[in-house]
Scaffold this motif. Sequence first.
Motif, short mmCIF file in Angstrom:
data_model
loop_
_atom_site.label_atom_id
_atom_site.label_comp_id
_atom_site.label_asym_id
_atom_site.label_seq_id
_atom_site.Cartn_x
_atom_site.Cartn_y
_atom_site.Cartn_z
N GLY A 1 0.79 -1.17 0.01
CA GLY A 1 -0.14 0.05 0.03
C GLY A 1 0.81 1.35 0.08
O GLY A 1 2.15 1.25 -0.15
N PHE A 2 0.06 2.25 0.05
CA PHE A 2 0.95 3.62 -0.12
C PHE A 2 1.25 4.24 1.22
O PHE A 2 1.76 5.34 1.32
CB PHE A 2 -0.03 4.70 -0.84
CG PHE A 2 0.85 5.47 -1.62
CD1 PHE A 2 1.46 5.16 -2.82
CD2 PHE A 2 0.66 7.03 -1.16
CE1 PHE A 2 2.12 6.05 -3.70
CE2 PHE A 2 1.50 7.61 -2.33
CZ PHE A 2 2.04 7.28 -3.24
N TYR A 3 0.83 3.59 2.57
CA TYR A 3 1.00 4.07 3.83
C TYR A 3 2.94 3.87 4.06
O TYR A 3 3.43 3.09 3.55
CB TYR A 3 0.71 3.42 4.90
CG TYR A 3 -0.92 3.68 4.82
CD1 TYR A 3 -1.50 4.74 5.31
CD2 TYR A 3 -1.82 2.58 4.29
CE1 TYR A 3 -2.72 5.09 5.30
CE2 TYR A 3 -3.04 3.01 4.21
CZ TYR A 3 -3.77 4.13 4.64
OH TYR A 3 -4.96 4.35 4.37
N ASP A 4 3.27 4.85 4.77
CA ASP A 4 4.85 4.84 5.11
C ASP A 4 5.25 3.54 5.68
O ASP A 4 6.55 3.03 5.27
CB ASP A 4 5.07 6.01 6.06
CG ASP A 4 5.02 7.20 5.47
OD1 ASP A 4 5.04 7.68 4.42
OD2 ASP A 4 4.80 8.21 6.49
N SER B 1 -7.92 -4.18 -11.20
CA SER B 1 -8.74 -3.80 -10.09
C SER B 1 -9.51 -2.67 -9.97
O SER B 1 -10.16 -2.11 -9.13
CB SER B 1 -7.76 -3.73 -8.66
OG SER B 1 -6.76 -2.61 -8.99
N PHE B 2 -9.16 -1.69 -10.97
CA PHE B 2 -9.70 -0.41 -11.18
C PHE B 2 -11.49 -0.59 -11.02
O PHE B 2 -12.30 -0.14 -10.71
CB PHE B 2 -9.29 0.18 -12.19
CG PHE B 2 -10.22 1.64 -12.78
CD1 PHE B 2 -9.72 2.70 -12.08
CD2 PHE B 2 -11.18 1.55 -13.53
CE1 PHE B 2 -10.37 3.87 -12.35
CE2 PHE B 2 -11.82 2.92 -13.97
CZ PHE B 2 -11.39 3.85 -13.44
N ALA B 3 -12.03 -1.76 -11.74
CA ALA B 3 -13.29 -2.04 -11.84
C ALA B 3 -14.09 -2.11 -10.44
O ALA B 3 -15.12 -1.66 -10.41
CB ALA B 3 -13.70 -3.24 -12.62
N GLU B 4 -13.31 -2.66 -9.60
CA GLU B 4 -13.80 -2.83 -8.24
C GLU B 4 -13.53 -1.73 -7.41
O GLU B 4 -14.20 -1.09 -6.36
CB GLU B 4 -13.19 -4.09 -7.75
CG GLU B 4 -13.58 -4.44 -6.35
CD GLU B 4 -13.02 -5.55 -5.78
OE1 GLU B 4 -12.86 -5.81 -4.47
OE2 GLU B 4 -12.86 -6.62 -6.50
N LEU B 5 -12.17 -0.98 -7.32
CA LEU B 5 -11.80 -0.12 -6.61
C LEU B 5 -11.65 1.46 -7.09
O LEU B 5 -11.65 2.48 -6.41
CB LEU B 5 -10.15 -0.41 -6.11
CG LEU B 5 -10.04 -1.56 -5.49
CD1 LEU B 5 -8.66 -1.71 -5.27
CD2 LEU B 5 -10.83 -1.71 -4.20
N GLN C 1 -3.13 3.44 -5.79
CA GLN C 1 -2.48 3.32 -4.77
C GLN C 1 -1.95 2.10 -4.41
O GLN C 1 -1.08 1.70 -3.71
CB GLN C 1 -3.29 3.80 -3.59
CG GLN C 1 -3.71 5.29 -3.37
CD GLN C 1 -3.98 5.83 -2.24
OE1 GLN C 1 -3.56 5.19 -0.99
NE2 GLN C 1 -4.73 6.87 -2.07
N SER C 2 -2.17 0.99 -5.12
CA SER C 2 -1.77 -0.34 -5.25
C SER C 2 -0.03 -0.32 -5.78
O SER C 2 -0.17 0.21 -6.93
CB SER C 2 -2.20 -1.50 -5.96
OG SER C 2 -1.55 -2.62 -6.15
N ARG C 3 0.71 -0.68 -5.08
CA ARG C 3 2.14 -0.78 -5.70
C ARG C 3 2.84 -2.23 -5.74
O ARG C 3 3.62 -2.63 -5.69
CB ARG C 3 3.00 -0.15 -4.76
CG ARG C 3 2.66 1.46 -4.48
CD ARG C 3 3.70 2.11 -3.65
NE ARG C 3 3.69 1.35 -2.28
CZ ARG C 3 5.20 1.40 -1.87
NH1 ARG C 3 6.16 1.96 -2.30
NH2 ARG C 3 5.40 0.91 -0.64
N ALA C 4 1.52 -3.25 -6.49
CA ALA C 4 2.01 -4.51 -6.94
C ALA C 4 2.99 -4.47 -7.85
O ALA C 4 3.00 -3.43 -9.00
CB ALA C 4 0.69 -5.02 -7.34
N ILE C 5 3.95 -5.31 -7.57
CA ILE C 5 5.07 -5.25 -8.72
C ILE C 5 5.21 -6.84 -8.82
O ILE C 5 4.93 -7.79 -8.05
CB ILE C 5 6.39 -4.54 -8.08
CG1 ILE C 5 6.82 -5.20 -6.68
CG2 ILE C 5 6.04 -3.26 -8.14
CD1 ILE C 5 8.31 -4.51 -6.28
#
Length: 173
Positions: free
Chosen positions: A80-83, A110-114, A120-124
């Motif tokens: 996620g985007f939290y520190d 995930s855009f369709a759902e969120l 903000q997803s940092r999936a890699i």
Amino acid sequence: MARCAAPFRPLSIAVLTVTDSRTLEQDSSGDYLADVVHAAGHRLAERALLPNDRYRLRALVSAWIADPAIEAVVINGGTGFYDHNQTPEAIAVLFDRPIEGFGELFRQLSFAELGSASVQSRAIAGLANRTAIFCLPGSTGACRLGWEQLIAPQLDASTRPCNFVSHLGKESQ
């Protein structure tokens, strides 16, 4: 391109959950991933749970990519985007070759759902020492989306036109 596909071959896959709040007994996302690894015909090589600590994450995943028995690693949480979320910073430096399209496609799906929150997803994902590494958000829904739509097909040698299986495995180096 059809030459990329081959018969299904079971892989050895490690699963890591990154969390500061759950225990292994409360890890529904890790449970889901372990279950689908088995259901797909693969072997669960290892399973672990670690806190959001980039150095501990990097150390464990480094050991896994050095292990000739482990061909893929699926990590959930800490993207996620939290520190305090450390997974992308911990893992991306290990990649020999990033899989650029993975994060892009994950966010698109995930855009369709969120909606716009998907940015903000940092999936890699990437390859390191002939080991595929996939980093997903920690929710079970995100793990399901990533596994079903992206990871499972790419870890199946019979997927056409191409998949990652021929790029995996340290014994063939």
